[in-house]
Design an enzyme around this catalytic site. Structure first.
Site, PDB file in Angstrom:
ATOM      1  N   ARG A 148      -8.884  -0.489   4.728  1.00  0.00           N
ATOM      2  CA  ARG A 148      -7.760   0.617   4.087  1.00  0.00           C
ATOM      3  C   ARG A 148      -6.630   0.006   3.813  1.00  0.00           C
ATOM      4  O   ARG A 148      -5.951   0.302   2.829  1.00  0.00           O
ATOM      5  CB  ARG A 148      -7.798   1.567   5.117  1.00  0.00           C
ATOM      6  CG  ARG A 148      -8.912   2.535   5.363  1.00  0.00           C
ATOM      7  CD  ARG A 148      -8.519   3.693   6.268  1.00  0.00           C
ATOM      8  NE  ARG A 148      -7.057   4.135   5.749  1.00  0.00           N
ATOM      9  CZ  ARG A 148      -6.405   5.018   6.572  1.00  0.00           C
ATOM     10  NH1 ARG A 148      -6.520   5.293   7.733  1.00  0.00           N
ATOM     11  NH2 ARG A 148      -5.271   5.703   5.948  1.00  0.00           N
TER      12      ARG A 148
ATOM     13  N   LYS B 129       0.875  -1.536   0.187  1.00  0.00           N
ATOM     14  CA  LYS B 129       0.005   0.107   0.192  1.00  0.00           C
ATOM     15  C   LYS B 129       0.827   1.124   0.047  1.00  0.00           C
ATOM     16  O   LYS B 129       0.587   2.233  -0.765  1.00  0.00           O
ATOM     17  CB  LYS B 129      -0.838  -0.308   1.176  1.00  0.00           C
ATOM     18  CG  LYS B 129      -1.435   1.290   1.378  1.00  0.00           C
ATOM     19  CD  LYS B 129      -2.429   1.379   2.622  1.00  0.00           C
ATOM     20  CE  LYS B 129      -1.825   1.673   4.042  1.00  0.00           C
ATOM     21  NZ  LYS B 129      -1.590   3.255   4.103  1.00  0.00           N
TER      22      LYS B 129
ATOM     23  N   ASP C 205       4.662   0.733  11.994  1.00  0.00           N
ATOM     24  CA  ASP C 205       3.337   0.018  11.262  1.00  0.00           C
ATOM     25  C   ASP C 205       3.417  -1.400  11.846  1.00  0.00           C
ATOM     26  O   ASP C 205       2.285  -2.076  11.681  1.00  0.00           O
ATOM     27  CB  ASP C 205       3.495   0.139   9.940  1.00  0.00           C
ATOM     28  CG  ASP C 205       3.183   1.631   9.394  1.00  0.00           C
ATOM     29  OD1 ASP C 205       2.756   2.415  10.241  1.00  0.00           O
ATOM     30  OD2 ASP C 205       3.313   1.912   8.241  1.00  0.00           O
TER      31      ASP C 205
ATOM     32  N   CYS D 245      -5.667  13.217  13.298  1.00  0.00           N
ATOM     33  CA  CYS D 245      -5.462  11.942  13.069  1.00  0.00           C
ATOM     34  C   CYS D 245      -5.358  11.073  14.302  1.00  0.00           C
ATOM     35  O   CYS D 245      -4.901  11.618  15.076  1.00  0.00           O
ATOM     36  CB  CYS D 245      -4.224  11.650  12.057  1.00  0.00           C
ATOM     37  SG  CYS D 245      -3.605   9.986  11.925  1.00  0.00           S
TER      38      CYS D 245
ATOM     39  N   ARG E 227       0.514  14.418  13.644  1.00  0.00           N
ATOM     40  CA  ARG E 227       1.151  14.271  12.232  1.00  0.00           C
ATOM     41  C   ARG E 227       1.285  15.523  11.159  1.00  0.00           C
ATOM     42  O   ARG E 227       0.480  15.747  10.130  1.00  0.00           O
ATOM     43  CB  ARG E 227       0.384  13.324  11.348  1.00  0.00           C
ATOM     44  CG  ARG E 227       0.412  11.976  12.258  1.00  0.00           C
ATOM     45  CD  ARG E 227      -0.279  10.876  11.535  1.00  0.00           C
ATOM     46  NE  ARG E 227       0.623  10.063  10.605  1.00  0.00           N
ATOM     47  CZ  ARG E 227       0.204   9.040   9.781  1.00  0.00           C
ATOM     48  NH1 ARG E 227      -0.910   8.317  10.064  1.00  0.00           N
ATOM     49  NH2 ARG E 227       1.058   8.565   8.829  1.00  0.00           N
TER      50      ARG E 227
END
Ligand code: UD1
Length: 429
Positions: free
Chosen positions: A408, A22, A316, A126, A131
Protein backbone atom coordinates in the site's frame (compact mmCIF):
# COMPACT_ATOMS: atom_id res chain seq x y z
CA UNK A 1 -0.91 -13.97 -0.40
CA UNK A 2 2.65 -12.73 -0.96
CA UNK A 3 5.23 -12.95 1.81
CA UNK A 4 8.67 -11.41 2.19
CA UNK A 5 11.67 -13.47 3.25
CA UNK A 6 14.63 -11.69 4.83
CA UNK A 7 17.89 -13.14 6.06
CA UNK A 8 19.48 -10.69 8.49
CA UNK A 9 23.07 -9.64 8.99
CA UNK A 10 23.93 -7.96 5.67
CA UNK A 11 25.12 -4.35 5.54
CA UNK A 12 23.47 -1.92 3.13
CA UNK A 13 25.57 0.03 0.63
CA UNK A 14 24.62 2.01 -2.47
CA UNK A 15 21.74 4.26 -3.50
CA UNK A 16 18.02 4.07 -2.75
CA UNK A 17 15.81 6.31 -4.91
CA UNK A 18 13.02 7.94 -2.89
CA UNK A 19 9.58 7.91 -4.54
CA UNK A 20 6.89 10.58 -4.60
CA UNK A 21 4.96 10.88 -1.33
CA UNK A 22 1.91 8.65 -0.98
CA UNK A 23 0.32 11.11 1.46
CA UNK A 24 0.55 13.93 -1.07
CA UNK A 25 -0.39 11.83 -4.10
CA UNK A 26 -3.74 10.73 -2.65
CA UNK A 27 -5.10 14.24 -1.87
CA UNK A 28 -3.63 15.57 -5.14
CA UNK A 29 -5.55 12.94 -7.11
CA UNK A 30 -8.68 13.78 -5.11
CA UNK A 31 -8.19 17.50 -5.87
CA UNK A 32 -8.71 16.67 -9.56
CA UNK A 33 -12.45 16.43 -8.73
CA UNK A 34 -12.49 20.21 -8.24
CA UNK A 35 -12.09 21.01 -11.94
CA UNK A 36 -13.37 19.92 -15.35
CA UNK A 37 -9.88 20.52 -16.76
CA UNK A 38 -6.99 18.04 -16.83
CA UNK A 39 -4.62 17.79 -13.89
CA UNK A 40 -1.23 16.26 -14.73
CA UNK A 41 0.70 14.75 -11.82
CA UNK A 42 4.36 13.74 -12.17
CA UNK A 43 6.45 11.62 -9.79
CA UNK A 44 3.46 9.50 -8.76
CA UNK A 45 4.53 6.33 -6.91
CA UNK A 46 3.33 2.89 -8.07
CA UNK A 47 1.45 1.83 -4.96
CA UNK A 48 -1.61 -0.27 -4.20
CA UNK A 49 -3.28 2.75 -2.55
CA UNK A 50 -2.80 4.82 -5.71
CA UNK A 51 -4.32 2.04 -7.85
CA UNK A 52 -7.26 1.77 -5.45
CA UNK A 53 -7.87 5.52 -5.57
CA UNK A 54 -7.78 5.33 -9.39
CA UNK A 55 -10.68 2.85 -9.11
CA UNK A 56 -12.56 5.04 -6.63
CA UNK A 57 -12.20 8.13 -8.83
CA UNK A 58 -13.11 6.02 -11.88
CA UNK A 59 -16.37 5.21 -10.14
CA UNK A 60 -17.16 8.95 -10.04
CA UNK A 61 -16.47 9.17 -13.78
CA UNK A 62 -12.90 10.45 -13.63
CA UNK A 63 -10.64 9.45 -16.57
CA UNK A 64 -7.05 8.64 -15.66
CA UNK A 65 -4.37 8.04 -18.25
CA UNK A 66 -0.86 6.90 -17.35
CA UNK A 67 1.85 8.32 -19.64
CA UNK A 68 4.13 5.78 -21.30
CA UNK A 69 7.77 5.69 -20.22
CA UNK A 70 10.03 8.24 -21.91
CA UNK A 71 13.44 7.26 -23.31
CA UNK A 72 15.93 6.58 -20.53
CA UNK A 73 13.26 6.24 -17.84
CA UNK A 74 13.43 3.28 -15.47
CA UNK A 75 11.15 1.97 -12.73
CA UNK A 76 12.94 4.47 -10.44
CA UNK A 77 11.11 7.33 -12.16
CA UNK A 78 7.60 8.03 -10.92
CA UNK A 79 4.57 7.74 -13.17
CA UNK A 80 2.80 10.64 -14.83
CA UNK A 81 -0.98 10.63 -14.46
CA UNK A 82 -3.33 12.71 -16.61
CA UNK A 83 -6.51 13.04 -14.58
CA UNK A 84 -9.71 14.46 -16.02
CA UNK A 85 -12.88 14.91 -14.01
CA UNK A 86 -14.68 16.65 -16.91
CA UNK A 87 -17.83 14.58 -16.30
CA UNK A 88 -18.69 13.48 -12.80
CA UNK A 89 -21.28 10.77 -13.31
CA UNK A 90 -21.78 9.61 -9.71
CA UNK A 91 -21.36 11.45 -6.40
CA UNK A 92 -21.54 8.32 -4.24
CA UNK A 93 -18.39 6.68 -2.83
CA UNK A 94 -19.46 3.17 -1.82
CA UNK A 95 -18.55 1.24 1.31
CA UNK A 96 -16.65 -1.54 -0.47
CA UNK A 97 -14.11 1.01 -1.77
CA UNK A 98 -13.96 3.60 1.06
CA UNK A 99 -13.58 0.91 3.72
CA UNK A 100 -10.34 -0.23 2.10
CA UNK A 101 -8.62 3.16 2.31
CA UNK A 102 -9.54 5.83 4.79
CA UNK A 103 -8.23 8.78 2.75
CA UNK A 104 -10.85 8.08 0.08
CA UNK A 105 -13.39 9.62 2.48
CA UNK A 106 -11.78 12.95 1.53
CA UNK A 107 -13.61 12.91 -1.87
CA UNK A 108 -16.55 14.28 0.12
CA UNK A 109 -15.14 17.83 0.09
CA UNK A 110 -14.51 18.39 -3.64
CA UNK A 111 -17.71 16.56 -4.62
CA UNK A 112 -19.91 18.80 -2.45
CA UNK A 113 -17.99 21.92 -3.40
CA UNK A 114 -18.33 21.32 -7.13
CA UNK A 115 -21.49 19.21 -7.49
CA UNK A 116 -23.51 20.44 -4.48
CA UNK A 117 -23.92 16.92 -3.10
CA UNK A 118 -22.01 13.81 -2.09
CA UNK A 119 -22.77 10.50 -0.46
CA UNK A 120 -19.67 8.92 1.01
CA UNK A 121 -19.48 5.80 3.14
CA UNK A 122 -18.11 6.22 6.66
CA UNK A 123 -14.63 4.68 6.57
CA UNK A 124 -15.20 2.33 9.50
CA UNK A 125 -12.68 0.86 11.93
CA UNK A 126 -9.01 0.59 11.36
CA UNK A 127 -6.09 -1.32 12.80
CA UNK A 128 -4.68 1.81 14.46
CA UNK A 129 -7.51 3.05 16.64
CA UNK A 130 -10.91 4.49 15.99
CA UNK A 131 -9.81 7.31 13.64
CA UNK A 132 -13.09 9.28 13.56
CA UNK A 133 -14.13 11.79 10.86
CA UNK A 134 -16.02 14.22 13.14
CA UNK A 135 -13.61 17.09 12.46
CA UNK A 136 -13.85 16.66 8.69
CA UNK A 137 -17.63 16.84 9.01
CA UNK A 138 -17.38 19.87 11.31
CA UNK A 139 -15.28 21.68 8.69
CA UNK A 140 -17.80 20.93 5.93
CA UNK A 141 -20.66 22.13 8.14
CA UNK A 142 -18.79 25.36 8.91
CA UNK A 143 -18.56 25.90 5.13
CA UNK A 144 -22.33 25.56 4.87
CA UNK A 145 -22.85 21.92 3.92
CA UNK A 146 -25.87 20.20 5.41
CA UNK A 147 -24.78 16.82 6.73
CA UNK A 148 -26.87 13.73 7.47
CA UNK A 149 -25.77 10.25 8.31
CA UNK A 150 -27.90 7.63 6.58
CA UNK A 151 -27.29 3.86 6.60
CA UNK A 152 -23.55 4.17 7.16
CA UNK A 153 -23.17 6.98 4.64
CA UNK A 154 -22.40 10.65 5.18
CA UNK A 155 -24.75 12.61 2.94
CA UNK A 156 -23.60 16.19 2.35
CA UNK A 157 -25.64 18.80 0.51
CA UNK A 158 -24.90 22.38 -0.51
CA UNK A 159 -27.23 23.03 -3.44
CA UNK A 160 -26.35 26.74 -3.53
CA UNK A 161 -22.61 26.19 -3.07
CA UNK A 162 -20.33 26.46 -0.04
CA UNK A 163 -19.58 29.72 1.78
CA UNK A 164 -16.25 30.85 3.23
CA UNK A 165 -16.05 30.58 7.02
CA UNK A 166 -13.74 30.49 10.00
CA UNK A 167 -12.70 26.95 10.92
CA UNK A 168 -10.83 26.29 14.15
CA UNK A 169 -9.67 22.70 14.55
CA UNK A 170 -9.63 21.66 18.23
CA UNK A 171 -7.04 19.02 17.29
CA UNK A 172 -4.52 19.02 14.46
CA UNK A 173 -5.84 16.85 11.64
CA UNK A 174 -4.18 16.26 8.29
CA UNK A 175 -7.33 14.94 6.60
CA UNK A 176 -9.43 17.74 8.13
CA UNK A 177 -7.03 20.37 6.82
CA UNK A 178 -6.86 18.84 3.32
CA UNK A 179 -10.64 18.65 3.03
CA UNK A 180 -11.19 22.18 4.39
CA UNK A 181 -8.67 23.64 1.91
CA UNK A 182 -10.16 21.79 -1.06
CA UNK A 183 -13.72 22.75 -0.23
CA UNK A 184 -12.85 26.39 0.55
CA UNK A 185 -10.93 26.80 -2.74
CA UNK A 186 -14.16 27.09 -4.71
CA UNK A 187 -16.44 28.35 -1.90
CA UNK A 188 -17.93 31.81 -2.05
CA UNK A 189 -15.80 34.21 0.05
CA UNK A 190 -12.86 33.90 2.41
CA UNK A 191 -12.05 30.97 4.70
CA UNK A 192 -9.60 31.07 7.59
CA UNK A 193 -8.37 27.76 9.02
CA UNK A 194 -6.79 27.91 12.48
CA UNK A 195 -4.73 25.17 14.11
CA UNK A 196 -4.24 23.72 10.61
CA UNK A 197 -1.92 20.74 10.10
CA UNK A 198 1.54 21.89 8.96
CA UNK A 199 2.62 18.65 7.26
CA UNK A 200 4.65 19.25 4.05
CA UNK A 201 1.99 17.36 2.07
CA UNK A 202 -0.54 20.09 2.98
CA UNK A 203 1.74 22.73 1.44
CA UNK A 204 2.35 20.51 -1.61
CA UNK A 205 -1.38 20.11 -2.29
CA UNK A 206 -1.98 23.85 -1.72
CA UNK A 207 0.82 24.58 -4.17
CA UNK A 208 -0.88 22.46 -6.81
CA UNK A 209 -4.29 24.03 -6.10
CA UNK A 210 -2.73 27.48 -6.51
CA UNK A 211 -1.34 26.38 -9.91
CA UNK A 212 -4.96 25.40 -10.74
CA UNK A 213 -6.04 28.96 -9.91
CA UNK A 214 -6.86 28.75 -6.19
CA UNK A 215 -5.84 31.55 -3.83
CA UNK A 216 -4.41 29.85 -0.75
CA UNK A 217 -1.95 31.58 1.58
CA UNK A 218 -0.18 30.21 4.65
CA UNK A 219 -0.25 26.47 3.83
CA UNK A 220 2.51 24.85 5.89
CA UNK A 221 1.70 27.14 8.84
CA UNK A 222 -1.07 26.71 11.41
CA UNK A 223 -3.17 29.56 9.91
CA UNK A 224 -4.31 29.21 6.32
CA UNK A 225 -6.33 31.83 4.46
CA UNK A 226 -8.25 30.89 1.31
CA UNK A 227 -10.01 33.34 -1.01
CA UNK A 228 -12.61 31.26 -2.82
CA UNK A 229 -12.61 31.42 -6.63
CA UNK A 230 -15.43 30.53 -9.04
CA UNK A 231 -13.57 27.82 -10.93
CA UNK A 232 -10.27 25.94 -11.00
CA UNK A 233 -8.45 24.99 -14.18
CA UNK A 234 -5.70 22.77 -15.59
CA UNK A 235 -2.25 22.41 -13.99
CA UNK A 236 0.86 20.23 -13.92
CA UNK A 237 2.50 19.34 -10.63
CA UNK A 238 5.29 17.02 -9.46
CA UNK A 239 4.64 15.20 -6.16
CA UNK A 240 7.18 15.98 -3.43
CA UNK A 241 9.48 13.17 -2.18
CA UNK A 242 8.13 10.78 0.46
CA UNK A 243 9.52 11.77 3.87
CA UNK A 244 8.19 8.61 5.52
CA UNK A 245 9.87 6.36 2.95
CA UNK A 246 13.03 8.44 3.46
CA UNK A 247 12.94 8.01 7.24
CA UNK A 248 12.15 4.32 6.91
CA UNK A 249 15.20 3.56 4.76
CA UNK A 250 17.35 5.81 6.96
CA UNK A 251 16.37 3.59 9.90
CA UNK A 252 16.97 0.45 7.84
CA UNK A 253 20.57 1.57 7.22
CA UNK A 254 20.94 2.55 10.87
CA UNK A 255 19.82 -0.97 11.79
CA UNK A 256 21.84 -2.95 9.25
CA UNK A 257 24.93 -0.70 9.16
CA UNK A 258 26.49 0.53 5.93
CA UNK A 259 26.42 3.70 3.85
CA UNK A 260 23.46 4.69 1.66
CA UNK A 261 22.48 7.70 -0.43
CA UNK A 262 18.74 8.34 -0.20
CA UNK A 263 18.41 9.93 -3.61
CA UNK A 264 15.98 12.88 -4.02
CA UNK A 265 15.29 12.96 -0.26
CA UNK A 266 14.93 16.44 1.27
CA UNK A 267 16.21 16.89 4.86
CA UNK A 268 13.83 19.74 5.74
CA UNK A 269 10.89 17.34 5.30
CA UNK A 270 11.99 15.16 8.22
CA UNK A 271 14.41 17.17 10.34
CA UNK A 272 13.01 15.87 13.64
CA UNK A 273 13.57 12.26 12.57
CA UNK A 274 17.08 13.01 11.27
CA UNK A 275 17.91 14.69 14.61
CA UNK A 276 16.80 11.56 16.46
CA UNK A 277 18.91 9.38 14.16
CA UNK A 278 21.94 11.55 14.84
CA UNK A 279 21.34 11.14 18.57
CA UNK A 280 21.44 7.37 18.09
CA UNK A 281 24.95 7.80 16.68
CA UNK A 282 24.18 7.50 12.97
CA UNK A 283 25.93 9.88 10.54
CA UNK A 284 23.45 11.99 8.54
CA UNK A 285 24.87 14.10 5.70
CA UNK A 286 22.66 16.21 3.42
CA UNK A 287 24.13 16.33 -0.12
CA UNK A 288 22.91 18.01 -3.29
CA UNK A 289 21.55 14.63 -4.47
CA UNK A 290 19.71 13.69 -1.28
CA UNK A 291 20.70 12.50 2.19
CA UNK A 292 23.56 10.14 3.04
CA UNK A 293 23.07 7.86 6.03
CA UNK A 294 25.99 5.88 7.41
CA UNK A 295 26.70 3.70 10.40
CA UNK A 296 29.90 1.77 10.98
CA UNK A 297 30.10 -0.90 13.64
CA UNK A 298 29.42 1.52 16.53
CA UNK A 299 26.62 0.83 19.05
CA UNK A 300 23.27 2.63 18.82
CA UNK A 301 22.44 5.08 21.62
CA UNK A 302 18.96 4.81 23.16
CA UNK A 303 16.58 7.79 22.73
CA UNK A 304 13.48 9.41 24.25
CA UNK A 305 10.96 10.38 21.55
CA UNK A 306 7.37 11.64 21.52
CA UNK A 307 5.36 11.58 18.30
CA UNK A 308 3.31 14.68 17.45
CA UNK A 309 2.09 16.55 14.35
CA UNK A 310 4.69 18.12 12.01
CA UNK A 311 7.34 19.46 12.57
CA UNK A 312 7.74 17.00 15.49
CA UNK A 313 8.69 13.33 15.13
CA UNK A 314 6.01 11.71 12.89
CA UNK A 315 3.72 8.92 14.10
CA UNK A 316 4.30 7.27 10.72
CA UNK A 317 7.94 6.59 11.74
CA UNK A 318 7.19 5.45 15.29
CA UNK A 319 7.12 1.72 14.56
CA UNK A 320 10.33 1.90 12.52
CA UNK A 321 12.17 3.78 15.30
CA UNK A 322 10.94 1.23 17.83
CA UNK A 323 12.36 -1.59 15.69
CA UNK A 324 15.70 0.23 15.59
CA UNK A 325 15.75 0.81 19.34
CA UNK A 326 15.31 -2.90 20.03
CA UNK A 327 19.05 -3.13 19.29
CA UNK A 328 20.17 0.02 21.14
CA UNK A 329 22.72 -0.08 23.89
CA UNK A 330 20.29 0.80 26.72
CA UNK A 331 16.63 1.63 27.33
CA UNK A 332 14.55 3.90 25.07
CA UNK A 333 11.12 5.43 25.57
CA UNK A 334 8.66 6.25 22.80
CA UNK A 335 5.40 8.07 23.52
CA UNK A 336 2.68 7.93 20.82
CA UNK A 337 0.39 10.97 21.06
CA UNK A 338 -1.22 11.05 17.60
CA UNK A 339 -3.08 7.74 17.39
CA UNK A 340 -4.36 5.58 20.22
CA UNK A 341 -3.55 1.89 19.95
CA UNK A 342 -0.79 2.34 17.36
CA UNK A 343 1.35 -0.39 18.88
CA UNK A 344 0.23 -3.41 16.89
CA UNK A 345 3.85 -4.07 15.89
CA UNK A 346 5.01 -4.56 19.49
CA UNK A 347 3.88 -8.17 19.84
CA UNK A 348 5.45 -9.07 16.50
CA UNK A 349 8.78 -7.41 17.42
CA UNK A 350 8.68 -9.39 20.68
CA UNK A 351 8.45 -12.58 18.58
CA UNK A 352 11.85 -11.62 17.13
CA UNK A 353 13.32 -11.31 20.62
CA UNK A 354 12.67 -7.63 21.40
CA UNK A 355 12.01 -6.53 25.00
CA UNK A 356 9.21 -3.96 24.97
CA UNK A 357 6.74 -2.95 27.66
CA UNK A 358 3.64 -0.87 27.06
CA UNK A 359 2.05 1.45 29.59
CA UNK A 360 -0.80 3.33 27.95
CA UNK A 361 0.69 5.46 25.19
CA UNK A 362 4.28 4.90 26.37
CA UNK A 363 6.56 2.11 25.17
CA UNK A 364 9.74 1.18 27.03
CA UNK A 365 12.25 -0.61 24.81
CA UNK A 366 15.17 -2.35 26.41
CA UNK A 367 17.87 -2.92 23.80
CA UNK A 368 18.93 -6.54 23.33
CA UNK A 369 22.20 -8.11 22.10
CA UNK A 370 20.51 -10.09 19.37
CA UNK A 371 17.22 -10.59 17.55
CA UNK A 372 16.36 -13.93 16.03
CA UNK A 373 14.37 -14.42 12.80
CA UNK A 374 10.82 -15.82 13.02
CA UNK A 375 7.57 -15.79 11.05
CA UNK A 376 5.72 -12.51 11.75
CA UNK A 377 2.50 -10.88 10.63
CA UNK A 378 2.16 -7.43 9.09
CA UNK A 379 -0.75 -5.55 10.70
CA UNK A 380 -0.73 -2.11 9.11
CA UNK A 381 1.40 -0.19 6.68
CA UNK A 382 4.03 1.32 8.99
CA UNK A 383 3.99 -1.59 11.44
CA UNK A 384 4.83 -4.03 8.68
CA UNK A 385 7.89 -2.13 7.54
CA UNK A 386 9.13 -2.02 11.13
CA UNK A 387 9.24 -5.84 10.99
CA UNK A 388 11.37 -5.63 7.85
CA UNK A 389 13.79 -3.29 9.66
CA UNK A 390 14.04 -5.62 12.64
CA UNK A 391 14.57 -8.59 10.30
CA UNK A 392 17.58 -6.88 8.71
CA UNK A 393 19.41 -7.24 12.02
CA UNK A 394 17.91 -10.55 13.13
CA UNK A 395 19.91 -13.76 12.97
CA UNK A 396 18.57 -16.19 10.37
CA UNK A 397 15.36 -16.03 8.40
CA UNK A 398 12.29 -13.87 8.99
CA UNK A 399 9.13 -14.33 6.94
CA UNK A 400 6.82 -11.31 6.94
CA UNK A 401 3.26 -12.42 6.16
CA UNK A 402 0.42 -10.22 4.78
CA UNK A 403 2.72 -8.15 2.63
CA UNK A 404 -0.21 -6.37 0.97
CA UNK A 405 0.03 -3.84 3.81
CA UNK A 406 3.57 -2.97 2.65
CA UNK A 407 2.50 -2.69 -0.99
CA UNK A 408 0.00 0.00 0.00
CA UNK A 409 2.78 2.44 0.82
CA UNK A 410 6.24 1.20 -0.19
CA UNK A 411 7.17 0.97 -3.84
CA UNK A 412 9.29 -2.11 -4.75
CA UNK A 413 10.69 -2.37 -1.22
CA UNK A 414 12.41 -5.72 -1.79
CA UNK A 415 14.02 -4.40 -4.98
CA UNK A 416 15.25 -1.16 -3.35
CA UNK A 417 16.75 -3.00 -0.35
CA UNK A 418 17.99 -5.94 -2.41
CA UNK A 419 20.01 -3.71 -4.76
CA UNK A 420 21.88 -2.40 -1.69
CA UNK A 421 22.92 -5.83 -0.50
CA UNK A 422 20.03 -6.97 1.73
CA UNK A 423 19.04 -10.63 1.46
CA UNK A 424 15.36 -10.03 0.78
CA UNK A 425 12.96 -11.71 -1.61
CA UNK A 426 9.25 -11.81 -2.29
CA UNK A 427 7.61 -15.22 -2.10
CA UNK A 428 4.49 -15.22 -4.29
CA UNK A 429 1.22 -16.91 -3.54
C1 UD1 B 1 -2.79 11.33 7.86
C2 UD1 B 1 -1.85 10.41 7.11
C3 UD1 B 1 -1.34 9.31 8.03
C4 UD1 B 1 -0.73 9.92 9.29
C5 UD1 B 1 -1.68 10.91 9.94
C6 UD1 B 1 -1.04 11.67 11.09
C7 UD1 B 1 -2.56 10.51 4.80
C8 UD1 B 1 -3.17 9.80 3.65
N1 UD1 B 1 -2.54 9.85 5.97
O1 UD1 B 1 -3.90 10.54 8.28
O2 UD1 B 1 -0.36 8.55 7.31
O3 UD1 B 1 -0.44 8.89 10.20
O4 UD1 B 1 -2.11 11.89 8.98
O5 UD1 B 1 0.13 12.30 10.68
O6 UD1 B 1 -2.08 11.61 4.68
N2 UD1 B 1 -9.05 12.84 14.32
C9 UD1 B 1 -10.27 13.07 14.96
N3 UD1 B 1 -11.35 13.44 14.19
C10 UD1 B 1 -11.25 13.61 12.84
C11 UD1 B 1 -10.00 13.38 12.20
C12 UD1 B 1 -8.93 13.00 12.98
O7 UD1 B 1 -10.38 12.93 16.17
O8 UD1 B 1 -12.26 13.95 12.22
C13 UD1 B 1 -7.91 12.43 15.13
C14 UD1 B 1 -7.36 11.07 14.73
O9 UD1 B 1 -8.05 10.03 15.36
C15 UD1 B 1 -5.93 11.17 15.20
C16 UD1 B 1 -5.59 12.64 14.94
O10 UD1 B 1 -6.83 13.31 14.86
O11 UD1 B 1 -5.84 10.93 16.56
C17 UD1 B 1 -4.80 12.89 13.68
O12 UD1 B 1 -5.44 12.30 12.58
P1 UD1 B 1 -5.29 12.91 11.11
O13 UD1 B 1 -4.20 13.92 11.11
O14 UD1 B 1 -6.63 13.36 10.64
O15 UD1 B 1 -4.84 11.63 10.28
P2 UD1 B 1 -5.24 11.27 8.78
O16 UD1 B 1 -5.48 12.48 7.99
O17 UD1 B 1 -6.27 10.21 8.79
Amino acid sequence: MDRIRIVGGRRLNGTIPISGAKNATLPLMIASLLTDQTLILDNVPRLADVALLERILGNHGVDIMVSGKRAGETADHGQTLHISAANIVDTTAPYNLVSRMRASFWVLAPLVARMGEARVSLPGGCAIGTRPVDLLIMAMERLGAQIDVDAGYVVARAPHGLKGAEIVFPKVTVGGTHTAIMAASIADGTTVIDNAAREPEIADVADCLNKMGARIAGAGTSRIVIEGVAKLGAARHAVLPDRIETGTYAMAVAMAGGDILLQNARPELLQAALDVLQRTGVTVTPTNQGIRIARNGNALNPVEVTTAPFPAFPTDLQAQLMALMTRANGTSHIVETVFENRFMHVQELVRLGARIQLTGERATIEGVERLKGAPVMATDLRASVSLVIAALAAEGETIVNRVYHLDRGFERLEDKLGRCGAAVERLSG
